[in-house]
Design a protein around this motif. Structure first.
Motif, PDB file in Angstrom:
ATOM      1  N   GLU A 210     -32.168 -39.332 -16.361  1.00 25.49           N
ATOM      2  CA  GLU A 210     -33.042 -38.568 -15.906  1.00 25.49           C
ATOM      3  C   GLU A 210     -33.635 -38.154 -17.681  1.00 25.49           C
ATOM      4  O   GLU A 210     -35.172 -38.766 -17.532  1.00 25.49           O
ATOM      5  CB  GLU A 210     -32.767 -37.352 -15.546  1.00 25.49           C
ATOM      6  CG  GLU A 210     -33.727 -36.263 -15.043  1.00 25.49           C
ATOM      7  CD  GLU A 210     -33.723 -35.224 -14.245  1.00 25.49           C
ATOM      8  OE1 GLU A 210     -34.739 -34.189 -13.756  1.00 25.49           O
ATOM      9  OE2 GLU A 210     -32.874 -34.828 -14.117  1.00 25.49           O
TER      10      GLU A 210
ATOM     11  N   ASN B 180     -28.213 -39.135 -21.345  1.00 26.93           N
ATOM     12  CA  ASN B 180     -29.107 -38.554 -20.209  1.00 26.93           C
ATOM     13  C   ASN B 180     -30.345 -38.796 -19.896  1.00 26.93           C
ATOM     14  O   ASN B 180     -31.777 -39.230 -20.120  1.00 26.93           O
ATOM     15  CB  ASN B 180     -29.728 -37.228 -20.887  1.00 26.93           C
ATOM     16  CG  ASN B 180     -31.050 -36.308 -19.795  1.00 26.93           C
ATOM     17  OD1 ASN B 180     -30.790 -36.324 -17.973  1.00 26.93           O
ATOM     18  ND2 ASN B 180     -30.938 -35.128 -20.163  1.00 26.93           N
TER      19      ASN B 180
ATOM     20  N   SER C  27     -38.083 -40.001 -17.468  1.00 23.66           N
ATOM     21  CA  SER C  27     -39.341 -39.584 -17.929  1.00 23.66           C
ATOM     22  C   SER C  27     -39.890 -39.942 -18.584  1.00 23.66           C
ATOM     23  O   SER C  27     -41.054 -40.639 -18.705  1.00 23.66           O
ATOM     24  CB  SER C  27     -38.610 -37.875 -17.732  1.00 23.66           C
ATOM     25  OG  SER C  27     -38.337 -37.812 -18.729  1.00 23.66           O
TER      26      SER C  27
END
Length: 366
Positions: free
Chosen positions: A181, A179, A185
């Motif tokens: 993203e 993932n 983050s």
């Protein structure tokens, strides 16, 4: 008791002792008293006549005088003259005499209350028995319901356990799933643009806080080489509109690694305990051409051993450009596997990174 009749003077005893033979001699009839005349010998009761008590019953004409005052008539015989005693004359009336009032009939004891009480007890016992039976049936039904509920709860618990296991497996799969993203983050707050004189590159916080409360960082040696060779030790970390001074602590020219330290407190990234593997998906974070917080993705293409005086390298296909040097190479578990250091010229999709284990072993700050 009736008054005792005394014999006439000179009369023989009325009763005699029975002989030893067992026969009783005839009882002599007592002689009449001198003061009472003897009626004609017409029988014991005189001339038969029809009187109050029928034929043969004595009447007033039979010659019997009335009993002397205070001398009651013998029990069972009617008084002379056919006169019956009465309660009004002061004499008790014998039961069974003609004209006497019938004996009072004692009223029968009423047995209805006892019968009703018995019936009530029987009815209450029947009701109590019925209620006990119903309570027993109700208890059995409640016990059966409890048993079914327990079985249902056991089944629900087993199903919930199965769901928990499946959820855990799905979470594990989701965690294992790549993932970018989520990785970006989690990593971006720990990555900075480095300005060292006229050169720019990338640096990232790593490990635990420094002994003086600051933060340790890694970057490439060639990013700070001009400052280091010029005798300087100060560089700057930039992020958005903020700028933090940092110091070059130590460098490894062979493996192209430099150790920086800043007084600011930042979260250090976690390093991977195992080496990267071919085909492993990765995220590269840096500031290509000075563009901070840039993210690219790719896979580990190969692991290259040390060659020509340089250490081992991780080959990956994520796009990088000048300014990515010193940036972290992150796996899907948000762990640092390498430090981006170069790209092949006149080629696409060939980037190189220093294994993080080389940097950790050389500087002991991971």
């Amino acid at each position: 008791m009736p008054p005792r009749v005394e014999p006439y003077p000179g009369a023989q005893p009325t009763w005699s002792t029975p002989p030893t033979g067992g026969t009783v001699p005839p009882r002599p009839v007592p002689a009449p008293r001198a003061d009472r005349p003897v009626p004609p010998n017409t029988g014991q009761w005189g001339t038969p006549s029809v009187g109050q008590y029928g034929t043969g019953a004595p009447t007033a004409a039979s010659g019997y005088p009335p009993a002397a005052p205070g001398f009651p008539a013998a029990s069972g015989y009617p008084p002379p003259g056919g006169v019956q005693p009465s309660a009004a004359a002061g004499h008790p009336v014998q039961p069974g005499w003609p004209g006497a009032a019938p004996p009072a009939v004692r009223p029968a004891r009423r047995r209805w209350p006892a019968v009703l009480a018995t019936l009530a007890i029987v009815a209450l016992a029947a009701v109590a028995g019925l209620q006990a039976y119903q309570l027993d049936r109700l208890g059995q039904r409640l016990a059966e319901t409890d048993r079914r509920l327990a079985q249902a709860q056991d089944g629900d618990g087993a199903r919930l356990d199965g769901l928990d296991e499946r959820a855990a497996a799905l979470e594990k799969q989701a965690g294992a799933a790549f993932n970018p993203e989520a990785v970006a983050s989690a990593v971006l707050p720990s990555v900075f643009r480095v300005r060292a004189g006229q050169f720019t590159g990338t640096a990232f916080a790593v490990g635990k806080p420094a002994a003086d409360g600051g933060t340790n960082l890694f970057t490439n040696f060639h990013v700070v080489e001009a400052v280091w060779d010029g005798g300087g030790r100060e560089v700057f970390l930039e992020r958005t509109s903020q700028r933090f001074p940092a110091t070059i602590v130590k460098v490894d020219k062979t493996n192209d690694v430099a150790h920086l330290r800043t007084s600011g407190r930042f979260t250090g990234l976690v390093t991977a305990p195992a080496a990267a593997k071919s085909g492993q998906q990765i995220v590269v974070v840096g500031a290509p051409l000075g563009l901070e917080d840039s993210v690219t993705t790719g896979v580990v293409s190969a692991l290259r051993p040390a060659q020509g005086g340089s250490g081992p390298a991780i080959q990956f296909d994520a796009p990088i450009n000048p300014g990515n040097s010193g940036g972290p190479v992150i796996n899907g578990s948000k762990q640092v596997v390498g430090i981006a250091t170069a790209k092949a010229r006149n080629a696409e999709g060939i980037g190189l990174a220093v294994p993080i284990k080389v940097a950790c072993d050389g500087f002991k700050i991971c």
